[in-house]
Design a protein around this motif. Structure first.
Motif, mmCIF file in Angstrom:
data_model
loop_
_atom_site.group_PDB
_atom_site.id
_atom_site.type_symbol
_atom_site.label_atom_id
_atom_site.label_comp_id
_atom_site.label_asym_id
_atom_site.label_seq_id
_atom_site.Cartn_x
_atom_site.Cartn_y
_atom_site.Cartn_z
ATOM 1 N N GLU A 8 17.666 -16.458 1.754
ATOM 2 C CA GLU A 8 16.679 -15.611 1.081
ATOM 3 C C GLU A 8 17.261 -15.094 -0.227
ATOM 4 O O GLU A 8 18.430 -14.714 -0.292
ATOM 5 C CB GLU A 8 16.276 -14.439 1.975
ATOM 6 N N ILE A 9 16.418 -15.103 -1.244
ATOM 7 C CA ILE A 9 16.788 -14.616 -2.566
ATOM 8 C C ILE A 9 15.911 -13.408 -2.872
ATOM 9 O O ILE A 9 14.704 -13.430 -2.597
ATOM 10 C CB ILE A 9 16.580 -15.712 -3.631
ATOM 11 N N THR A 10 16.502 -12.378 -3.440
ATOM 12 C CA THR A 10 15.760 -11.166 -3.795
ATOM 13 C C THR A 10 15.812 -10.945 -5.301
ATOM 14 O O THR A 10 16.880 -11.063 -5.911
ATOM 15 C CB THR A 10 16.353 -9.935 -3.077
ATOM 16 N N VAL A 11 14.656 -10.653 -5.878
ATOM 17 C CA VAL A 11 14.561 -10.235 -7.274
ATOM 18 C C VAL A 11 13.704 -8.969 -7.303
ATOM 19 O O VAL A 11 12.874 -8.758 -6.417
ATOM 20 C CB VAL A 11 13.958 -11.343 -8.184
ATOM 21 N N SER A 12 13.920 -8.134 -8.308
ATOM 22 C CA SER A 12 13.132 -6.901 -8.381
ATOM 23 C C SER A 12 13.058 -6.403 -9.817
ATOM 24 O O SER A 12 13.849 -6.799 -10.674
ATOM 25 C CB SER A 12 13.728 -5.817 -7.483
ATOM 26 N N VAL A 13 12.082 -5.534 -10.024
ATOM 27 C CA VAL A 13 11.894 -4.931 -11.339
ATOM 28 C C VAL A 13 11.131 -3.621 -11.146
ATOM 29 O O VAL A 13 10.361 -3.478 -10.190
ATOM 30 C CB VAL A 13 11.119 -5.890 -12.290
ATOM 31 N N THR A 14 11.369 -2.672 -12.030
ATOM 32 C CA THR A 14 10.575 -1.443 -12.050
ATOM 33 C C THR A 14 9.673 -1.499 -13.274
ATOM 34 O O THR A 14 10.147 -1.647 -14.405
ATOM 35 C CB THR A 14 11.470 -0.192 -12.074
ATOM 36 N N VAL A 15 8.374 -1.400 -13.031
ATOM 37 C CA VAL A 15 7.367 -1.490 -14.085
ATOM 38 C C VAL A 15 6.907 -0.080 -14.438
ATOM 39 O O VAL A 15 6.580 0.711 -13.546
ATOM 40 C CB VAL A 15 6.164 -2.355 -13.620
ATOM 41 N N ASN A 16 6.874 0.224 -15.720
ATOM 42 C CA ASN A 16 6.412 1.537 -16.182
ATOM 43 C C ASN A 16 4.894 1.557 -16.219
ATOM 44 O O ASN A 16 4.271 1.582 -17.283
ATOM 45 C CB ASN A 16 7.008 1.849 -17.559
ATOM 46 N N ALA A 17 4.310 1.540 -15.011
ATOM 47 C CA ALA A 17 2.848 1.558 -14.859
ATOM 48 C C ALA A 17 2.531 2.019 -13.436
ATOM 49 O O ALA A 17 3.314 1.757 -12.512
ATOM 50 C CB ALA A 17 2.271 0.164 -15.095
ATOM 51 N N PRO A 18 1.387 2.672 -13.269
ATOM 52 C CA PRO A 18 1.002 3.095 -11.915
ATOM 53 C C PRO A 18 0.699 1.892 -11.020
ATOM 54 O O PRO A 18 0.326 0.817 -11.494
ATOM 55 C CB PRO A 18 -0.243 3.957 -12.149
ATOM 56 N N ILE A 19 0.833 2.101 -9.735
ATOM 57 C CA ILE A 19 0.732 1.011 -8.770
ATOM 58 C C ILE A 19 -0.607 0.273 -8.820
ATOM 59 O O ILE A 19 -0.655 -0.944 -8.659
ATOM 60 C CB ILE A 19 1.065 1.515 -7.339
ATOM 61 N N GLU A 20 -1.694 0.978 -9.076
ATOM 62 C CA GLU A 20 -3.006 0.319 -9.133
ATOM 63 C C GLU A 20 -3.069 -0.704 -10.264
ATOM 64 O O GLU A 20 -3.640 -1.782 -10.106
ATOM 65 C CB GLU A 20 -4.137 1.350 -9.293
ATOM 66 N N LYS A 21 -2.488 -0.361 -11.406
ATOM 67 C CA LYS A 21 -2.458 -1.295 -12.544
ATOM 68 C C LYS A 21 -1.545 -2.474 -12.246
ATOM 69 O O LYS A 21 -1.849 -3.611 -12.583
ATOM 70 C CB LYS A 21 -1.994 -0.585 -13.823
ATOM 71 N N VAL A 22 -0.401 -2.200 -11.628
ATOM 72 C CA VAL A 22 0.539 -3.263 -11.283
ATOM 73 C C VAL A 22 -0.129 -4.246 -10.310
ATOM 74 O O VAL A 22 -0.071 -5.464 -10.502
ATOM 75 C CB VAL A 22 1.842 -2.664 -10.691
ATOM 76 N N TRP A 23 -0.794 -3.728 -9.294
ATOM 77 C CA TRP A 23 -1.478 -4.577 -8.314
ATOM 78 C C TRP A 23 -2.541 -5.444 -8.991
ATOM 79 O O TRP A 23 -2.637 -6.643 -8.740
ATOM 80 C CB TRP A 23 -2.098 -3.715 -7.221
ATOM 81 N N GLU A 24 -3.322 -4.823 -9.851
ATOM 82 C CA GLU A 24 -4.380 -5.543 -10.566
ATOM 83 C C GLU A 24 -3.807 -6.663 -11.431
ATOM 84 O O GLU A 24 -4.295 -7.791 -11.420
ATOM 85 C CB GLU A 24 -5.148 -4.536 -11.433
ATOM 86 N N ARG A 25 -2.747 -6.371 -12.189
ATOM 87 C CA ARG A 25 -2.128 -7.372 -13.066
ATOM 88 C C ARG A 25 -1.492 -8.503 -12.249
ATOM 89 O O ARG A 25 -1.448 -9.632 -12.684
ATOM 90 C CB ARG A 25 -1.044 -6.752 -13.965
ATOM 91 N N TRP A 26 -1.022 -8.173 -11.031
ATOM 92 C CA TRP A 26 -0.380 -9.169 -10.177
ATOM 93 C C TRP A 26 -1.394 -10.093 -9.513
ATOM 94 O O TRP A 26 -1.115 -11.272 -9.290
ATOM 95 C CB TRP A 26 0.452 -8.472 -9.092
ATOM 96 N N THR A 27 -2.582 -9.571 -9.200
ATOM 97 C CA THR A 27 -3.499 -10.317 -8.320
ATOM 98 C C THR A 27 -4.723 -10.937 -9.001
ATOM 99 O O THR A 27 -5.330 -11.841 -8.422
ATOM 100 C CB THR A 27 -3.988 -9.417 -7.171
ATOM 101 N N LEU A 28 -5.122 -10.483 -10.168
ATOM 102 C CA LEU A 28 -6.324 -11.021 -10.811
ATOM 103 C C LEU A 28 -5.980 -12.235 -11.671
ATOM 104 O O LEU A 28 -5.087 -12.162 -12.534
ATOM 105 C CB LEU A 28 -7.014 -9.958 -11.667
ATOM 106 N N PRO A 29 -6.681 -13.363 -11.450
ATOM 107 C CA PRO A 29 -6.368 -14.600 -12.189
ATOM 108 C C PRO A 29 -6.336 -14.437 -13.706
ATOM 109 O O PRO A 29 -5.494 -15.048 -14.370
ATOM 110 C CB PRO A 29 -7.480 -15.556 -11.757
ATOM 111 N N GLU A 30 -7.209 -13.609 -14.266
ATOM 112 C CA GLU A 30 -7.229 -13.454 -15.720
ATOM 113 C C GLU A 30 -5.953 -12.796 -16.237
ATOM 114 O O GLU A 30 -5.607 -12.929 -17.412
ATOM 115 C CB GLU A 30 -8.465 -12.675 -16.189
ATOM 116 N N HIS A 31 -5.227 -12.097 -15.380
ATOM 117 C CA HIS A 31 -3.924 -11.546 -15.754
ATOM 118 C C HIS A 31 -2.794 -12.517 -15.405
ATOM 119 O O HIS A 31 -1.844 -12.663 -16.174
ATOM 120 C CB HIS A 31 -3.687 -10.199 -15.069
#
Length: 142
Positions: A8-31
């Motif tokens: 198993e390989i682990t990668v991580s990052v802290t994004v300067n954005a609220p979780i709702e925006k992060v989820w949206e950017r991660w899951t919507l095809p247009e993003h």
């Protein structure tokens, strides 16, 4: 690869954005098409995402000069909005993404099973580069 040989390989990052925006950017095809590639000479011209347990996702990743490309796809095994995504890739490997709410920031942790064609370092570097690209895109597009 047997169960014992799975790495198993682990990668991580802290994004300067609220979780709702992060989820949206991660899951919507247009993003997804705006960030899901490791370097500037690649792009993701197509993304599909059926965000439900049993649903499938697909991202087409291609070199901009059209010299190489592939479909990255899989099926969702578990989902908790703004918290967790677990999926099985098309080749049978597993991955888990955890989203941790840190107020105005969100920590994203990806753990994935390594494949056997490329070195661990190369895989970790590639997935981390994609995650860094996600951070950059999300922070620039709030």
């Amino acid at each position: 690869m047997s169960e014992k040989e799975k790495i198993e390989i682990t990668v991580s990052v802290t994004v300067n954005a609220p979780i709702e925006k992060v989820w949206e950017r991660w899951t919507l095809p247009e993003h997804i098409t705006k960030w899901d590639f490791a370097s500037s000479d690649w792009h993701a011209p197509k993304a599909e995402n059926d965000l439900r347990i049993g649903g499938k996702f697909l991202t087409r990743m291609e070199a901009k000069d059209a010299s190489f490309g592939f479909d990255f796809w899989g099926t969702y095994d578990d989902l908790k909005t703004n918290e967790l995504i677990v999926y099985t890739m098309g080749d049978g490997r597993k991955a888990k993404i955890t989203f941790i709410n840190e107020g105005s920031k969100t920590k994203v942790i990806e753990i994935f099973e390594a494949e056997s064609e490329n070195s661990i370092e190369l895989q970790q570097g590639g997935w981390q580069a994609i995650l860094n690209n996600f951070k950059k895109y999300t922070e620039e597009n709030l």
